[in-house]
Design a protein around this motif. Sequence first.
Motif, PDB file in Angstrom:
ATOM      1  N   ALA A  11      -1.068   7.040  11.947  1.00 53.29           N
ATOM      2  CA  ALA A  11      -1.270   5.831  12.752  1.00 53.29           C
ATOM      3  C   ALA A  11      -0.883   4.573  11.977  1.00 53.29           C
ATOM      4  O   ALA A  11      -0.260   3.661  12.536  1.00 53.29           O
ATOM      5  N   MET A  12      -1.235   4.512  10.702  1.00 50.96           N
ATOM      6  CA  MET A  12      -0.914   3.325   9.904  1.00 50.96           C
ATOM      7  C   MET A  12       0.590   3.179   9.699  1.00 50.96           C
ATOM      8  O   MET A  12       1.129   2.081   9.819  1.00 50.96           O
ATOM      9  N   VAL A  13       1.263   4.275   9.410  1.00 49.47           N
ATOM     10  CA  VAL A  13       2.719   4.218   9.224  1.00 49.47           C
ATOM     11  C   VAL A  13       3.389   3.813  10.540  1.00 49.47           C
ATOM     12  O   VAL A  13       4.270   2.957  10.558  1.00 49.47           O
ATOM     13  N   ALA A  14       2.934   4.395  11.643  1.00 47.83           N
ATOM     14  CA  ALA A  14       3.507   4.054  12.946  1.00 47.83           C
ATOM     15  C   ALA A  14       3.246   2.591  13.290  1.00 47.83           C
ATOM     16  O   ALA A  14       4.128   1.904  13.814  1.00 47.83           O
ATOM     17  N   SER A  15       2.042   2.089  12.968  1.00 47.09           N
ATOM     18  CA  SER A  15       1.705   0.705  13.295  1.00 47.09           C
ATOM     19  C   SER A  15       2.535  -0.289  12.485  1.00 47.09           C
ATOM     20  O   SER A  15       2.670  -1.442  12.874  1.00 47.09           O
ATOM     21  N   CYS A  16       3.089   0.181  11.380  1.00 51.08           N
ATOM     22  CA  CYS A  16       3.951  -0.665  10.546  1.00 51.08           C
ATOM     23  C   CYS A  16       5.420  -0.409  10.842  1.00 51.08           C
ATOM     24  O   CYS A  16       6.290  -0.766  10.054  1.00 51.08           O
ATOM     25  N   GLY A  17       5.682   0.234  11.950  1.00 51.26           N
ATOM     26  CA  GLY A  17       7.054   0.486  12.361  1.00 51.26           C
ATOM     27  C   GLY A  17       7.800   1.402  11.409  1.00 51.26           C
ATOM     28  O   GLY A  17       9.014   1.341  11.305  1.00 51.26           O
ATOM     29  N   GLY A  18       7.066   2.239  10.687  1.00 53.46           N
ATOM     30  CA  GLY A  18       7.697   3.161   9.748  1.00 53.46           C
ATOM     31  C   GLY A  18       7.951   2.558   8.377  1.00 53.46           C
ATOM     32  O   GLY A  18       8.483   3.229   7.501  1.00 53.46           O
ATOM     33  N   ASP A  19       7.583   1.305   8.184  1.00 56.47           N
ATOM     34  CA  ASP A  19       7.784   0.639   6.892  1.00 56.47           C
ATOM     35  C   ASP A  19       6.689   1.111   5.933  1.00 56.47           C
ATOM     36  O   ASP A  19       5.547   0.637   5.985  1.00 56.47           O
ATOM     37  N   LEU A  20       7.035   2.062   5.079  1.00 64.42           N
ATOM     38  CA  LEU A  20       6.051   2.658   4.178  1.00 64.42           C
ATOM     39  C   LEU A  20       5.502   1.657   3.176  1.00 64.42           C
ATOM     40  O   LEU A  20       4.335   1.740   2.800  1.00 64.42           O
ATOM     41  N   ARG A  21       6.306   0.722   2.752  1.00 62.45           N
ATOM     42  CA  ARG A  21       5.834  -0.289   1.801  1.00 62.45           C
ATOM     43  C   ARG A  21       4.726  -1.133   2.441  1.00 62.45           C
ATOM     44  O   ARG A  21       3.691  -1.395   1.834  1.00 62.45           O
ATOM     45  N   LYS A  22       4.927  -1.548   3.688  1.00 64.49           N
ATOM     46  CA  LYS A  22       3.910  -2.324   4.391  1.00 64.49           C
ATOM     47  C   LYS A  22       2.653  -1.488   4.625  1.00 64.49           C
ATOM     48  O   LYS A  22       1.538  -1.964   4.449  1.00 64.49           O
ATOM     49  N   ALA A  23       2.847  -0.254   5.053  1.00 66.45           N
ATOM     50  CA  ALA A  23       1.702   0.623   5.327  1.00 66.45           C
ATOM     51  C   ALA A  23       0.896   0.876   4.056  1.00 66.45           C
ATOM     52  O   ALA A  23      -0.337   0.813   4.073  1.00 66.45           O
ATOM     53  N   ALA A  24       1.579   1.143   2.954  1.00 71.51           N
ATOM     54  CA  ALA A  24       0.887   1.375   1.685  1.00 71.51           C
ATOM     55  C   ALA A  24       0.100   0.133   1.279  1.00 71.51           C
ATOM     56  O   ALA A  24      -1.059   0.229   0.861  1.00 71.51           O
ATOM     57  N   LYS A  26      -1.081  -2.228   3.236  1.00 78.35           N
ATOM     58  CA  LYS A  26      -2.200  -2.415   4.164  1.00 78.35           C
ATOM     59  C   LYS A  26      -3.355  -1.474   3.822  1.00 78.35           C
ATOM     60  O   LYS A  26      -4.510  -1.829   3.979  1.00 78.35           O
ATOM     61  N   MET A  27      -3.015  -0.267   3.338  1.00 73.58           N
ATOM     62  CA  MET A  27      -4.045   0.714   2.980  1.00 73.58           C
ATOM     63  C   MET A  27      -4.473   0.594   1.524  1.00 73.58           C
ATOM     64  O   MET A  27      -5.289   1.377   1.055  1.00 73.58           O
ATOM     65  N   GLU A  28      -3.873  -0.370   0.801  1.00 74.71           N
ATOM     66  CA  GLU A  28      -4.149  -0.567  -0.620  1.00 74.71           C
ATOM     67  C   GLU A  28      -3.872   0.701  -1.437  1.00 74.71           C
ATOM     68  O   GLU A  28      -4.646   1.093  -2.300  1.00 74.71           O
ATOM     69  N   LEU A  29      -2.736   1.325  -1.132  1.00 81.40           N
ATOM     70  CA  LEU A  29      -2.261   2.496  -1.867  1.00 81.40           C
ATOM     71  C   LEU A  29      -0.962   2.131  -2.579  1.00 81.40           C
ATOM     72  O   LEU A  29      -0.197   1.301  -2.094  1.00 81.40           O
ATOM     73  N   HIS A  30      -0.706   2.772  -3.683  1.00 86.29           N
ATOM     74  CA  HIS A  30       0.595   2.639  -4.329  1.00 86.29           C
ATOM     75  C   HIS A  30       1.592   3.377  -3.446  1.00 86.29           C
ATOM     76  O   HIS A  30       1.270   4.408  -2.840  1.00 86.29           O
ATOM     77  N   LEU A  31       2.802   2.874  -3.355  1.00 81.49           N
ATOM     78  CA  LEU A  31       3.815   3.470  -2.488  1.00 81.49           C
ATOM     79  C   LEU A  31       4.047   4.944  -2.820  1.00 81.49           C
ATOM     80  O   LEU A  31       4.165   5.778  -1.917  1.00 81.49           O
ATOM     81  N   SER A  32       4.080   5.282  -4.108  1.00 82.22           N
ATOM     82  CA  SER A  32       4.307   6.683  -4.476  1.00 82.22           C
ATOM     83  C   SER A  32       3.151   7.575  -4.033  1.00 82.22           C
ATOM     84  O   SER A  32       3.357   8.736  -3.682  1.00 82.22           O
ATOM     85  N   THR A  33       1.942   7.036  -4.003  1.00 86.92           N
ATOM     86  CA  THR A  33       0.787   7.801  -3.530  1.00 86.92           C
ATOM     87  C   THR A  33       0.936   8.092  -2.041  1.00 86.92           C
ATOM     88  O   THR A  33       0.652   9.210  -1.592  1.00 86.92           O
ATOM     89  N   LEU A  34       1.374   7.102  -1.284  1.00 85.01           N
ATOM     90  CA  LEU A  34       1.580   7.317   0.145  1.00 85.01           C
ATOM     91  C   LEU A  34       2.644   8.381   0.383  1.00 85.01           C
ATOM     92  O   LEU A  34       2.462   9.272   1.205  1.00 85.01           O
ATOM     93  N   TYR A  35       3.762   8.301  -0.347  1.00 82.04           N
ATOM     94  CA  TYR A  35       4.801   9.324  -0.211  1.00 82.04           C
ATOM     95  C   TYR A  35       4.241  10.719  -0.505  1.00 82.04           C
ATOM     96  O   TYR A  35       4.520  11.674   0.209  1.00 82.04           O
TER      97      TYR A  35
END
Length: 61
Positions: A11-24, A26-35
Amino acid sequence: MNIYEREYLSAMVASCGGDLRKAAGKMELHLSTLYRKLEKLGLKPPRTSGNCQGPGEEPLH
């Protein structure tokens, strides 16, 4: 990982239009952790862009 985490990340990735950097961010995660989490859950981000909003939040204008 459980189904709730899968749904939340999706849901978070979709709400950011697929922008993983924005989603990470927003969730206060490092981008590599989200990946890593997405990979473990077998999720692939959409290839679109858009506004970043949390589940149940109003779109950003």
